[in-house]
Scaffold this active site. Sequence first.
Site, PDB file in Angstrom:
ATOM      1  N   HIS A 144       0.992  -0.773 -11.171  1.00  7.84           N
ATOM      2  CA  HIS A 144       1.151  -0.908  -9.703  1.00  7.84           C
ATOM      3  C   HIS A 144       0.305  -0.584  -8.879  1.00  7.84           C
ATOM      4  CE1 HIS A 144       5.736  -1.674 -10.729  1.00  7.84           C
ATOM      5  NE2 HIS A 144       5.942  -0.816 -11.337  1.00  7.84           N
ATOM      6  N   GLU A 201      -0.159  -1.825  -6.171  1.00  8.17           N
ATOM      7  CA  GLU A 201       1.013  -2.206  -4.223  1.00  8.17           C
ATOM      8  C   GLU A 201       0.899  -1.160  -3.984  1.00  8.17           C
ATOM      9  OE1 GLU A 201       4.473  -2.506  -7.140  1.00  8.17           O
ATOM     10  OE2 GLU A 201       1.876  -3.544  -7.543  1.00  8.17           O
ATOM     11  N   ASP A 244      12.091  -6.736  18.026  1.00  4.34           N
ATOM     12  CA  ASP A 244      11.737  -7.838  17.616  1.00  4.34           C
ATOM     13  C   ASP A 244      12.137  -9.247  18.818  1.00  4.34           C
ATOM     14  OD1 ASP A 244      11.642  -6.520  15.496  1.00  4.34           O
ATOM     15  OD2 ASP A 244      13.263  -5.701  14.955  1.00  4.34           O
ATOM     16  N   CYS A 262       2.948  -5.414 -14.136  1.00  9.11           N
ATOM     17  CA  CYS A 262       3.936  -4.619 -14.877  1.00  9.11           C
ATOM     18  C   CYS A 262       5.579  -5.660 -15.437  1.00  9.11           C
ATOM     19  CB  CYS A 262       4.594  -3.601 -13.951  1.00  9.11           C
ATOM     20  SG  CYS A 262       6.327  -2.648 -15.094  1.00  9.11           S
ATOM     21  N   TYR A 263       6.490  -6.008 -15.321  1.00  2.76           N
ATOM     22  CA  TYR A 263       6.777  -6.751 -15.484  1.00  2.76           C
ATOM     23  C   TYR A 263       6.523  -8.348 -15.638  1.00  2.76           C
ATOM     24  CZ  TYR A 263      11.107  -9.802 -17.547  1.00  2.76           C
ATOM     25  OH  TYR A 263      11.674 -10.770 -18.130  1.00  2.76           O
ATOM     26  N   GLY A 313      10.353  -5.407 -12.763  1.00  2.00           N
ATOM     27  CA  GLY A 313      11.107  -5.805 -12.800  1.00  2.00           C
ATOM     28  C   GLY A 313      11.907  -4.640 -13.951  1.00  2.00           C
ATOM     29  N   LYS A 350       8.187  -5.123  10.044  1.00  2.76           N
ATOM     30  CA  LYS A 350       8.127  -4.695  11.440  1.00  2.76           C
ATOM     31  C   LYS A 350       6.550  -4.507  12.093  1.00  2.76           C
ATOM     32  CE  LYS A 350      10.990  -2.971  14.337  1.00  2.76           C
ATOM     33  NZ  LYS A 350      12.167  -3.995  14.843  1.00  2.76           N
TER      34      LYS A 350
END
Length: 535
Positions: free
Chosen positions: A188, A190, A246, A98-99, A71, A390
């Site tokens: 990070h 990710e 979708d 992180c945060y 964040g 998606k």
Amino acid sequence: MQIQQKQNVIGVWYNVLMSRTVIVMDFGGQYAQLIARVVRECGAYSELVPWNTSADELLAKNPAGIILTGGPSDVFASGAPIIDKKILLSDIPVLGICYGFQLIAQLFGGIVDKAALGEYGQTFAQISDVGISGLLLKDSPAKQEVWMSHGVAVESMPSDFNVIAETQGARVAAFENQILDLYGVQWHPEVKHTPLGRQVFINFLKSACKLPLDYNCESIIEEQVLKIREQVKDSKVICGLSGGVDSAVAAALVHKAIGDQLTCVFIDHGLLRQDEAKQVEEDFVNSFGIKFIKRNETGRFLTALNGIREPETKRKIIGREFIRSFEHAVRELAQNNEDINFLVQGTLYPDVVESGVGAGAANIKSHHNVGGLPDDLKFELLEPLRTLFKDEVRSLGRSLGVPEVIVARQPFPGPGLAIRIIGEVNNEHLDILRRADAIVRSVLETSKQNEEIWQCPVVLLADVRSVGVQGDSRTYGYPVVLRPVSSDDAMTATWTKLDYELLAKISTRITNEVREVNRVVLDITSKPPGTIEWE
């Protein structure tokens, strides 16, 4: 008796599902959605919740694990986001990033302060022997490349936490306490720029959370089929097909669950791309044998949009008129003794996030199938894709047998070309944009770069005119904007670097074949700060 047994089985099944859920607490970091998606890609189901979700509400979900995201705040700043410490003492494994990493450290008495050396971008973490033999970084190489973005660092941790990694700017770059099941990394994991980041998630999910990592398309289908049958029971259901991925996948999934209880309605609102109305019936309906009704409502929508230029108003009008059109279709079905109680929509997770649904969420734009629905909605909504990204929807579609021509189609917004016309929506502007868009799609589909593109909106600046020269005459024509982007989930995107020759071919064809256009421009803005669609 049989009904009661079925409900009991479903109830037990859902309890099992929730006990396998990983909660991602969003502290406002730009990668919160990416973390949730990476967890799913690792084989565990995840849900994103705001950081201010109460401890009681969070723990009532009985999650298998909790991840605290990054964040923009400093943990020691006044008013910085904080959580109830009992979440961390709940015996549920927690991973801080992180945060979130700094927050765990501070709540357990660690020292967090401005870093002597901020680290932004690529850096290298030195993994301790304790880390290599531990849980979170087990069997890691002694030195690994990581991606950092911090100006605050954990200076020290309480003695019962093991420091398992350090970097040049962070003496405590990762820690773990296996007794309390608390883990954290300053970097990070990710993002793709941390090559071994995926393994951090796998170690946490598999070794700390004890998850089997078996979440996949088949498990999604099984889960949703049960939920749909439980929600719908014997009721009749209507689904609006838009021509996009979708709504097609949502219809296929609901059809698998309830068969002929579903009727698909295709509302031709006059805002589709060239030949798309025809493709809906040929490519999808014929493949599944679903009950199908087609209504041409072009006049209704264009009348409602007459003179409207403001994008949010456009979206809300289109959402309202969709529902009104469905209500007309329902009245027709009622004449055949078919009472419709449910409306299927292909709402996706990014739609929900951008529409600001949920505590503490900001509204970026109203999606016609989320924030653009009228208050007097006369159907109960059925949204089987609401928690999916998606890429998950595409995989789901392939598993369900949706034709590849639909599954691989570039995303197209429900409001259609109305939000790709900057200005008034009318037949003239729609005709110009359709012809330009068809040229762009035909050129890209035969190019080597087509697979790099997530989506390429073509935007008509209908409120802008520019001077040009065509032949020996002065022209005063419209500009169109090309917006090619590359993305994995539409939550973030970068503009696609198309070859100059390809761009020149597109520009030449548009200005030669669409005489009302005399200028083609390229949008080179990433998301954020710009959204993929202009409106």
